[in-house]
Scaffold this motif. Structure first.
Motif, PDB file in Angstrom:
ATOM      1  N   PRO A 122       0.830  -1.202   0.000  1.00 55.67           N
ATOM      2  CA  PRO A 122       0.000   0.000   0.000  1.00 55.67           C
ATOM      3  C   PRO A 122       0.866   1.255   0.000  1.00 55.67           C
ATOM      4  CG  PRO A 122      -0.088  -1.106   2.136  1.00 55.67           C
ATOM      5  CD  PRO A 122       0.706  -1.979   1.221  1.00 55.67           C
ATOM      6  N   GLU A 123       0.375   2.251  -0.690  1.00 60.38           N
ATOM      7  CA  GLU A 123       1.090   3.527  -0.740  1.00 60.38           C
ATOM      8  C   GLU A 123       1.093   4.138   0.656  1.00 60.38           C
ATOM      9  OE1 GLU A 123       2.470   5.321  -3.347  1.00 60.38           O
ATOM     10  OE2 GLU A 123       2.192   3.642  -4.718  1.00 60.38           O
ATOM     11  N   LYS A 124       2.254   4.583   1.085  1.00 64.39           N
ATOM     12  CA  LYS A 124       2.356   5.230   2.387  1.00 64.39           C
ATOM     13  C   LYS A 124       2.087   6.718   2.222  1.00 64.39           C
ATOM     14  CE  LYS A 124       5.698   1.980   4.203  1.00 64.39           C
ATOM     15  NZ  LYS A 124       7.027   1.782   4.757  1.00 64.39           N
ATOM     16  N   ALA A 125       1.441   7.277   3.212  1.00 59.38           N
ATOM     17  CA  ALA A 125       1.204   8.718   3.193  1.00 59.38           C
ATOM     18  C   ALA A 125       2.544   9.431   3.367  1.00 59.38           C
ATOM     19  CB  ALA A 125       0.256   9.102   4.322  1.00 59.38           C
ATOM     20  N   ARG A 126       2.699  10.531   2.666  1.00 56.16           N
ATOM     21  CA  ARG A 126       3.940  11.291   2.808  1.00 56.16           C
ATOM     22  C   ARG A 126       3.611  12.765   2.838  1.00 56.16           C
ATOM     23  NH1 ARG A 126       6.662  12.851  -2.369  1.00 56.16           N
ATOM     24  NH2 ARG A 126       5.072  12.625  -3.954  1.00 56.16           N
ATOM     25  N   LYS A 127       4.463  13.486   3.480  1.00 59.22           N
ATOM     26  CA  LYS A 127       4.291  14.928   3.606  1.00 59.22           C
ATOM     27  C   LYS A 127       5.001  15.591   2.443  1.00 59.22           C
ATOM     28  CE  LYS A 127       4.080  18.568   6.798  1.00 59.22           C
ATOM     29  NZ  LYS A 127       2.726  19.025   6.773  1.00 59.22           N
ATOM     30  N   ILE A 128       4.355  16.534   1.814  1.00 61.74           N
ATOM     31  CA  ILE A 128       4.934  17.263   0.692  1.00 61.74           C
ATOM     32  C   ILE A 128       5.299  18.652   1.192  1.00 61.74           C
ATOM     33  CG2 ILE A 128       4.527  18.188  -1.609  1.00 61.74           C
ATOM     34  CD1 ILE A 128       2.520  15.863  -1.982  1.00 61.74           C
TER      35      ILE A 128
END
Length: 133
Positions: A122-128
């Motif tokens: 699953p795609e991990k959430a990341r901060k932009i």
């Protein structure tokens, strides 16, 4: 996940480019069992009479095509009394879910073709980060 794996069954097969088949043999849709584990979707495809070198598996975009070319095996000095199997080739097409790791697919054959389709992580959430202009 496994219910998202769609099948396309057809008795009369034509080439994907719209051309006609060059082999004058019937084409059968092989039976398949689909299992799901925590990490994989497993396909078991039954193609009797198809040797390892007669299997062709292609993946284009989300379409997984399995083809098997059977060799006619008529024993010498025998007369067939009761046939239950017809000579022919096999073709089955599946539409894969987006959740399959396309690069990790593995195939093996020991009487039955076995395809292991690993589930994508699953795609991990990341901060932009905002860049200052």
């Amino acid at each position: 996940m496994a219910q998202e794996l769609k099948t396309t069954d057809r008795q009369v097969i034509s080439k994907p480019d719209g051309g006609e088949r060059t082999r004058s043999r019937p084409v059968f849709v092989p039976r398949a069992d689909i299992y799901e584990t925590q990490d994989n979707v497993v396909l078991l495809v039954d193609m009797p009479g198809v040797a390892s070198d007669g299997v062709d598996i292609t993946l284009e975009k989300r379409t997984l095509a399995i083809r098997g070319y059977a060799v006619d095996q008529q024993p010498e000095n025998y007369r067939q009394v009761y046939p239950e199997h017809s000579a022919g080739d096999y073709e089955r097409v599946f539409t894969l879910s987006e959740d399959i790791d396309r690069d990790g697919i593995e195939a093996s054959q020991n009487g039955v073709l076995r395809l292991v389709l690993p589930k994508a992580a699953p795609e991990k959430a990341r901060k932009i980060q905002l860049k200052m202009a």
